[in-house]
Motif scaffolding. Structure first.
Motif, PDB file in Angstrom:
ATOM      1  N   ILE A  32       0.835  -1.203   0.000  1.00  0.00           N
ATOM      2  CA  ILE A  32       0.000   0.000   0.000  1.00  0.00           C
ATOM      3  C   ILE A  32       0.871   1.255   0.000  1.00  0.00           C
ATOM      4  O   ILE A  32       0.639   2.191  -0.780  1.00  0.00           O
ATOM      5  N   MET A  33       1.877   1.277   0.853  1.00  0.00           N
ATOM      6  CA  MET A  33       2.721   2.457   0.991  1.00  0.00           C
ATOM      7  C   MET A  33       3.595   2.687  -0.233  1.00  0.00           C
ATOM      8  O   MET A  33       3.816   3.833  -0.646  1.00  0.00           O
ATOM      9  N   ILE A  34       4.092   1.627  -0.834  1.00  0.00           N
ATOM     10  CA  ILE A  34       4.893   1.759  -2.055  1.00  0.00           C
ATOM     11  C   ILE A  34       4.032   2.301  -3.185  1.00  0.00           C
ATOM     12  O   ILE A  34       4.445   3.193  -3.937  1.00  0.00           O
ATOM     13  N   VAL A 101      12.030   1.403  -1.282  1.00  0.00           N
ATOM     14  CA  VAL A 101      12.100   2.231  -2.492  1.00  0.00           C
ATOM     15  C   VAL A 101      13.532   2.727  -2.618  1.00  0.00           C
ATOM     16  O   VAL A 101      14.326   2.624  -1.676  1.00  0.00           O
ATOM     17  N   ASN A 102      13.861   3.268  -3.775  1.00  0.00           N
ATOM     18  CA  ASN A 102      15.196   3.829  -3.962  1.00  0.00           C
ATOM     19  C   ASN A 102      15.375   5.066  -3.078  1.00  0.00           C
ATOM     20  O   ASN A 102      14.447   5.871  -2.936  1.00  0.00           O
ATOM     21  N   ALA A 103      16.542   5.221  -2.510  1.00  0.00           N
ATOM     22  CA  ALA A 103      16.823   6.384  -1.668  1.00  0.00           C
ATOM     23  C   ALA A 103      16.817   7.649  -2.526  1.00  0.00           C
ATOM     24  O   ALA A 103      17.501   7.711  -3.547  1.00  0.00           O
ATOM     25  N   PRO A 104      16.034   8.657  -2.166  1.00  0.00           N
ATOM     26  CA  PRO A 104      15.990   9.907  -2.937  1.00  0.00           C
ATOM     27  C   PRO A 104      17.334  10.636  -2.872  1.00  0.00           C
ATOM     28  O   PRO A 104      18.111  10.466  -1.928  1.00  0.00           O
ATOM     29  N   HIS A 105      17.596  11.460  -3.879  1.00  0.00           N
ATOM     30  CA  HIS A 105      18.853  12.194  -3.942  1.00  0.00           C
ATOM     31  C   HIS A 105      18.703  13.650  -3.512  1.00  0.00           C
ATOM     32  O   HIS A 105      19.700  14.318  -3.249  1.00  0.00           O
ATOM     33  N   SER A 106      17.469  14.151  -3.463  1.00  0.00           N
ATOM     34  CA  SER A 106      17.264  15.540  -3.054  1.00  0.00           C
ATOM     35  C   SER A 106      17.249  15.638  -1.532  1.00  0.00           C
ATOM     36  O   SER A 106      17.101  14.635  -0.837  1.00  0.00           O
ATOM     37  N   LEU A 149       8.218   4.626   4.844  1.00  0.00           N
ATOM     38  CA  LEU A 149       9.314   4.161   3.991  1.00  0.00           C
ATOM     39  C   LEU A 149      10.682   4.689   4.433  1.00  0.00           C
ATOM     40  O   LEU A 149      11.685   4.449   3.770  1.00  0.00           O
ATOM     41  N   PHE A 150      10.711   5.454   5.527  1.00  0.00           N
ATOM     42  CA  PHE A 150      11.957   5.923   6.143  1.00  0.00           C
ATOM     43  C   PHE A 150      12.746   6.896   5.263  1.00  0.00           C
ATOM     44  O   PHE A 150      13.968   6.967   5.320  1.00  0.00           O
TER      45      PHE A 150
END
Length: 201
Positions: A32-34, A101-106, A149-150
Motif C-alpha cells: 500500500i505504501m509503495i 524504495v530507492n533512496a531519494p537524492h534531493s 518508507l523511512f
C-alpha cells in the motif's frame, strides 16, 4: 553538524517514531505504501490534465487553481527551500535500514511528495469540497507513506502539508483575481461595442 549528506538535525522523537514504524511493517502495508508513494510518478500526467481543464469554461477555475498551486509549490520547495535548508534524510543518516524504495537524492525538508499532493488536494477542496475531501485523504496517505518508507522526518511532512496548503491558497487567490480582471475587461469590451453601435445608429 554539516557533512556531505547535508545538514543533520532532527528531534529525538522523530527518529524514535520512524523506528517504531519500521516495526509495524508487513507485506500488505508495504504494498500500500509503495503504491501510494509512487503516485508522484504521475504528476506530469496530472499537470497535463490540469491544463486540459482550463480549456472548458465549467472546469476552468479548478484547472487553473490546480495548475498555479502545483507550479507555486514546486518553486517554494524544490527551487527555494530544499537547496537552502539542505536537511539530511533519515535514510542517509541510517543506511543500515532496508528501504523498500530507492533512496531519494534531493534534500529532505520539506517533503516534496507531501507538498505537491496537499497543494493539489487543497486546490480541489477549495473549489469542490465533496471531491476535495477524498483527495485530502489520499494526500494524507501519501504523506504517511514517506514516513513509513523511512525517507522523511515527521517535520518534513508537516512542512510539506503547510507549504502545500499555502500554495493552494495562493493558486486560488491568483485565479480569483484573474477571473475578476478578465470579467471587467470582457464587460468593458461589451460596453464599448454597445457604445459604437449606438453611435453608428
Amino acid at each position: 553538524m554539516i557533512d556531505q549528506m547535508g545538514t543533520i538535525f532532527y528531534f529525538t522523537w522523530e527518529l524514535d517514531f520512524l523506528h517504531w514504524l519500521q516495526g509495524i511493517h508487513n507485506p500488505i502495508l508495504d504494498k500500500i505504501m509503495i503504491t501510494a508513494t509512487n503516485l508522484e510518478d504521475y504528476v506530469l500526467i496530472l499537470l497535463l490534465i490540469f491544463i486540459g481543464l482550463t480549456v472548458f469554461p465549467r472546469s476552468r477555475k479548478i484547472g487553473g487553481t490546480l495548475l498555479v498551486a502545483t507550479i507555486v509549490c514546486f518553486l517554494i520547495v524544490n527551487v527555494g527551500m530544499k537547496p537552502f535548508i539542505t536537511r539530511c534524510r533519515p535514510c542517509w543518516l541510517e543506511p543500515s535500514v532496508k528501504l523498500l524504495v530507492n533512496a531519494p537524492h534531493s534534500f529532505s525538508f520539506p517533503s516534496g511528495h507531501t507538498n505537491a499532493f496537499f497543494a493539489m488536494a487543497t486546490a480541489v477542496f477549495l473549489r469542490n469540497k465533496k471531491i476535495g475531501i477524498p483527495c485530502l485523504a489520499i494526500a494524507s496517505l501519501i504523506a504517511f507513506s514517506r514516513l513509513y518508507l523511512f525517507v522523511h522526518w515527521p517535520t518534513d511532512v508537516l512542512g510539506g502539508i503547510v507549504t502545500g496548503i499555502v500554495s493552494a491558497i495562493i493558486g486560488y487567490m491568483a485565479i480569483e483575481a484573474l477571473s475578476k480582471l478578465f470579467g471587467r475587461i470582457k464587460k468593458r469590451i461589451k460596453e464599448k461595442k454597445y457604445e459604437n453601435k449606438f453611435e453608428i445608429n
